[in-house]
Scaffold this active site. Structure first.
Site: not given
Lengths: 511, 511
Positions: A181, A197, A199, A204, A322, A376, A380-381, A463
Site C-alpha cells: 500500500r 510511505e 508499506n 492494513s 523509510k 521521522k 515502523e508503527g 483515511r
C-alpha cells in the site's frame, strides 16, 4: 424460487424510514437516540480559520436532521455488513472474537479528490510494485543502505541478520508475492501528489476500506440527489477480493494441492501437523513488539528458510523501510533499478524531499524553518514523528552528539494538505471538524521467475483525521475510515464536503 | 482488474490458521483467548439422562481443540458478516445503532432434521399462505371466532375494533402481501411434524436466519470432512432476499414510482413529507407494549385506512392469533376456506391438538395429566405458556371462576421433541448442553385481485434451546440461532450432533 444465492444490493428493496419529522412528532425513543456530540474547534487549530461552530450554524435544521438520519442508516449498515472493529471500552474485545464490537469510525461522506491526482496515484501502483521487486533482488544495496541504520535500530538489525543469512545460502525466491500500500497526500504548496510511505508488509485495511467505499456508495445512492453528490464518482474498491485473489494465485503457483496458506498473526514456532505451507501471509511481524522474545525471531527465520512463498519475503520487507525510501529518492538511484524513463519520472514526481541527517545543509535549513520538515524515526508503527520546535530541539541535540544516532532518523519535506469540514461518526455519535486525508493505493504483484502473473492497482484506502492531529492511524487517535469522491477540480481539496457556503463561511485552512 | 463486484465466498481464499498445537506450543494470547465456559447439566433436566459432563468427557483433547478452533472461526465470521445482535451488557446497544454489538448466539453445528419432515414442512408453506388469505377475507368468521377473546384481552379487542371499522366502510385490499413464518416441532411420541404457531406479523429473523445457514455451510466446507458432515445437506436459505423481493414486488404492484416502502419500527403518527406510501411493512405492532398510548392505535388505524399495501393487513394479523389457529383445527372448518382435499389433509396432519377451555372433557383430562398439555394465553410475545403443576392449578382456578377468563387461554397438546447434545456459542464462550429445536418455515404470498403473484416457501429459521427451558425466543433466555442438516433417518432427532458414542454415553432424553 427466483432468488440468486448472491445477495446483491441491486436486488434488495430499500426500506425507507419516514423522513425526520419536527421534534414534536418524533417518538421519545428516537429523540433519545440521536446523541450528537459536537466538537468545537480543536485547540491546536491554526489561527485565521473560520471556527467549525460558525460553519455548523450554517446548517439548516433540515440539513441537520438529514445528516442525523444518514448517521443512523450508516451505523446500521456497518453492523450488518461487517464494517466493525473491537470496542476499546470492552475489555474482552480484541481477545475474544465476535464480542465487544462497534462500527468502525468513518466519515459520513467520501472525501473529494481530484480525478487527475487519482489517476496519477493509480498509475504509480504497478510501477512501485515493479520497483520493490527489482530492489529486493539487490541484496548488497539493501545491506549497504541500511548498514548505519542497523547500528541504531535493533529491529532493523534483526531483519538484516535474517536477510544476510539468506544471502549467505544464496536463497532464491522464484515465486514472489507483494501486497503493498503506497500512501499519499496532496500538498497544497506545490499542488502535487506526494508519497508519504510505501508499506510492503501487513498492508492494513483492505477489508474495511472496501466496505467504506460500499457504505458511501449506498448512502449516495439514497441521499446523493439531495446532496448533489453522484455515487458513480466513488471508484470501485475491491481491495479485499483482489488481495485474496493474489494470495490464491500465489498458492496455485506453488502447485501443491494439499499445501495451505498460513496467516501469521504472531510469529511463532508452532506445530502445523506436518502440513506443507504454500504461502505465508504476514499480518504481523512488522513491529518490534511482535517479537517479544528470541522465539519469534527464530520463527521468522524458519519461515524465511522454507520454500513457501512469503508475503513479504525479508527482502520485500526491507525495501519498505523509510531508509530505503530515502535512498531511492537520491539522484540516479531509481535508474539503477528501472529502465523505463517515463516510469522513473512518474515515481520521482511523487517523491517528497527526503534526506538523511548526514546532509548538513538540510539539517541547517530544518533548524531554521522547522515547520517545513518532518523528522521521522526509522521504525515502523507511527506515532513518533517529530514536528516544529521539537524537531528543532532534536536536531540541535543530535548535531551536538554527532554519533550514530543521526542514522536513526530521516528528514522529510513537510506536506501541507488543505483541510475540509467533515462529518465524522465514531461510537454512534457524530460531529464535524476540520480534517485532512491520506490516500493509500493498494498494489498486488506476483511473479514466478520471469513470468509476471499479476501487477495491479488493487483498490484503495482513504483515511481522514482531524487536522489538529499530526499523526495517527485510524485505530489510534481521531482518525476515521473514508473513501474517495472524484472531482474535476485541478486543485487540491475544497472547503466543504456538503456545499453549504451561502453564508460565506469558509472552512479552508492551511496547516 | 479481474474482480467481480460481488464478493463471493467461492472466490475468496481460505486463510487457514495452523492446526491447534499442544498447549506448550500455543502462544499466551491464544491460551488466554479460548475462554471456554462449560455448562453442567441444567438443574431442571429430567432424571435418567446421561449427564452432559459424561458425554463431554468422551471428547478427546483433539476434538476439544477442533471445536475451540471452530468456535473462534465462527465468531470471526459472525463479526465480518453481520451475524450480530445488541449486547445486553452494553447500555447503549439497542438505542444507538452500530454500537455494543456481539455475535448472535448460535449453535456451532446445524441441527439434524429428517429430510422427509423437511419436505413436508416446505410443502405446507404455500398452503398456509393461501389459507391465511382465504380466512382474511371472511370478516364475519374472524369477528365471531374472536368475540369471546376480545372480552378478556384488550389487545385483541383493539385489533378487532380496527377490523370492524374496515368492515363498516367495506374496505377492500386488492393487493395483499403476507410474509409469514410457520413454526414446527418434531414430536417423538407420534413421530410427526406438528405446528406450534403461525406468525403473520413481523415474522422475525429472516436476515439472521439466512446468515446462520451460511455460517454453518462455511464451517462444514472447512471442517465437514473431519466431522463427517456434508455441507450440501444444509438447505439453501435466502429468507431475507426473498422477503425483500416480495416487498419489492408489492411495491411494483402498487405502481407508483415515487411512492416509498415504509418500515414501521413503532406505530406512530409522523410527518412523512407528503410522500405516498406504497407498502407498510410492520416490524412492530404485534405486542401490547408497542402501543403505549392511544396515539399508536390512531397511527395503526390511519395506516389501515390508507391505500397502501399493508404487510400485514389487520385481517392477516388477526388470522395469526392462537384463537384462530384453534378454530381452524376444529372439524370441518378448513373445508370452509379451502377446496383442495389433499391440501386440507396436509394441513390437518400438521395440527397439534388444540382446544378452547369450553371443552370440559379436555379440561378434565388436562387436570388429570397436565404434562400432556400446554396452556397458552391468547396474547403474542411468548414467555407465558403454562406447564405441569401450574397448568393444573390454573385450570382448577379458572373452572371455579367459570367466567369469561376461560376465553383468555387455549389448551394445546404438548409436543415431546427429543433432545440432542449440542455445542452452543454465546458471547464468545461455548458450552454443550441438551437442546431441542424448533423449525420455522417462511412463506411469502402476494396477490393482486385474482392474480397470485407469489406463493412460495421462502427460507427457514431453526431455533435451538436448552431443553430444560420450556419457553423462550432466541433473544430471551438460553436459545440460539441454528440451521438444518438434512438426514435420511425417518425418526426424529438423533442423540449427538457430532457422532461420538464410543463410550456408550447416550444423550437422548425425553422431555
Amino acid at each position: 424460487m427466483s432468488s440468486s444465492p448472491c445477495v446483491s444490493h441491486h436486488h434488495q428493496v430499500r426500506l425507507r424510514l419516514p423522513a425526520p419529522a419536527a421534534a414534536s412528532f418524533a417518538p421519545p425513543a428516537l429523540r433519545g437516540r440521536r446523541r450528537v456530540a459536537r466538537a468545537t474547534m480543536s485547540a491546536e487549530a491554526p489561527l485565521g480559520v473560520a471556527p467549525a461552530a460558525a460553519a455548523e450554524g450554517a446548517r439548516t435544521p433540515a440539513q441537520q436532521a438529514l445528516l442525523a438520519e444518514m448517521v443512523e442508516e450508516a451505523a446500521v449498515w456497518c453492523a450488518v455488513n461487517g464494517l466493525v472493529v473491537g470496542d476499546r471500552a470492552n475489555q474482552r474485545s480484541g481477545t475474544v472474537p465476535g464480542v465487544g464490537l462497534v462500527h468502525a469510525p468513518f466519515s459520513l461522506l467520501p472525501a473529494r479528490f481530484p480525478a487527475s491526482f487519482w489517476k496519477q496515484a493509480c498509475e504509480l501502483a504497478p510501477i512501485f510494485n515493479e520497483l520493490v521487486d527489482r530492489v529486493s533482488l539487490d541484496g548488497e544495496f539493501l545491506q549497504a543502505a541500511l548498514s548505519r541504520t542497523k547500528q541504531v535500530d535493533e529491529f532493523t538489525a534483526k531483519l538484516l541478520e535474517i536477510h544476510e543469512k539468506m544471502m549467505a545460502i544464496n536463497k532464491k525466491e522464484d515465486i514472489r508475492l507483494g501486497l503493498h500500500r503506497s500512501d499519499y497526500m496532496l500538498d497544497s504548496e506545490t499542488n502535487s501528489l506526494l508519497q508519504i510511505e510505501l508499506n510492503t508488509i501487513s498492508s492494513s485495511f483492505p477489508g474495511l476500506g472496501s466496505l467504506v467505499s460500499e457504505l458511501h456508495r449506498t448512502l449516495l445512492n439514497q441521499y446523493g440527489k439531495v446532496l448533489g453528490l453522484d455515487p458513480k464518482r466513488i471508484p470501485q474498491n475491491w481491495a479485499a477480493t483482489q488481495f485474496a485473489e493474489a494470495l490464491g494465485k500465489a498458492w496455485a503457483e506453488y502447485n501443491n494441492d494439499s499445501a495451505v496458506v498460513l496467516m501469521v498473526v504472531q510469529p511463532e514456532e508452532r506445530n502445523i501437523d506436518g502440513r506443507t505451507v504454500a504461502v505465508v501471509y504476514f499480518r504481523a511481524g512488522y513491529a518490534p513488539t511482535d517479537y517479544p522474545s528470541e522465539a519469534e525471531w527464530r520463527a521468522r527465520l524458519l519461515m524465511e528458510q522454507s520454500s513457501a512463498v512469503k508475503c513479504p519475503s525479508i527482502s520485500y520487507h526491507l525495501v519498505g523501510t523509510k531508509k530505503i525510501q530515502q535512498e531511492l529518492a537520491k539522484p540516479n538511484v531509481l535508474e539503477r533499478f528501472l529502465d523505463n524513463k517515463e516510469d522513473i519520472a512518474k515515481l520521482r514526481k511523487s517523491f517528497a524531499g527526503l534526506w538523511s541527517l548526514d546532509n548538513e545543509e538540510i539539517v541547517k535549513s530544518a533548524i531554521e524553518k522547522p515547520d517545513l520538515f518532518v523528522l521521522k524515526p526509522q521504525r515502523e508503527g507511527g506515532g513518533n514523528n517529530i514536528y516544529g520546535q521539537d524537531l528543532r530541539d532534536t536536531l540541535i541535540k543530535l548535531q551536538k552528539e554527532q554519533g550514530e544516532s543521526l542514522a536513526a532518523y530521516i528528514l522529510m519535506q513537510r506536506i501541507f494538505p488543505k483541510a475540509s469540514l467533515t462529518p465524522l461518526v465514531r461510537g454512534g455519535d457524530w460531529f464535524e471538524d476540520l480534517t485532512i486525508s491520506e490516500l493509500g493505493i493498494y498494489g498486488a504483484y506476483l511473479r514466478n521467475k520471469d513470468k509476471v502473473i499479476l501487477n495491479n492497482q488493487s483498490g484503495y484506502l482513504m483515511r481522514t483525521k482531524v487536522s489538529s492531529s499530526n499523526e495517527g492511524g485510524v485505530a489510534a487517535g481521531f482518525a476515521v475510515l473514508d473513501s474517495v469522491l472524484l472531482t474535476d477540480e485541478g486543485k487540491v481539496w475544497i472547503a466543504y464536503r456538503i456545499t453549504d457556503n451561502d453564508n460565506g463561511a469558509d472552512g479552508t485552512v492551511m496547516l
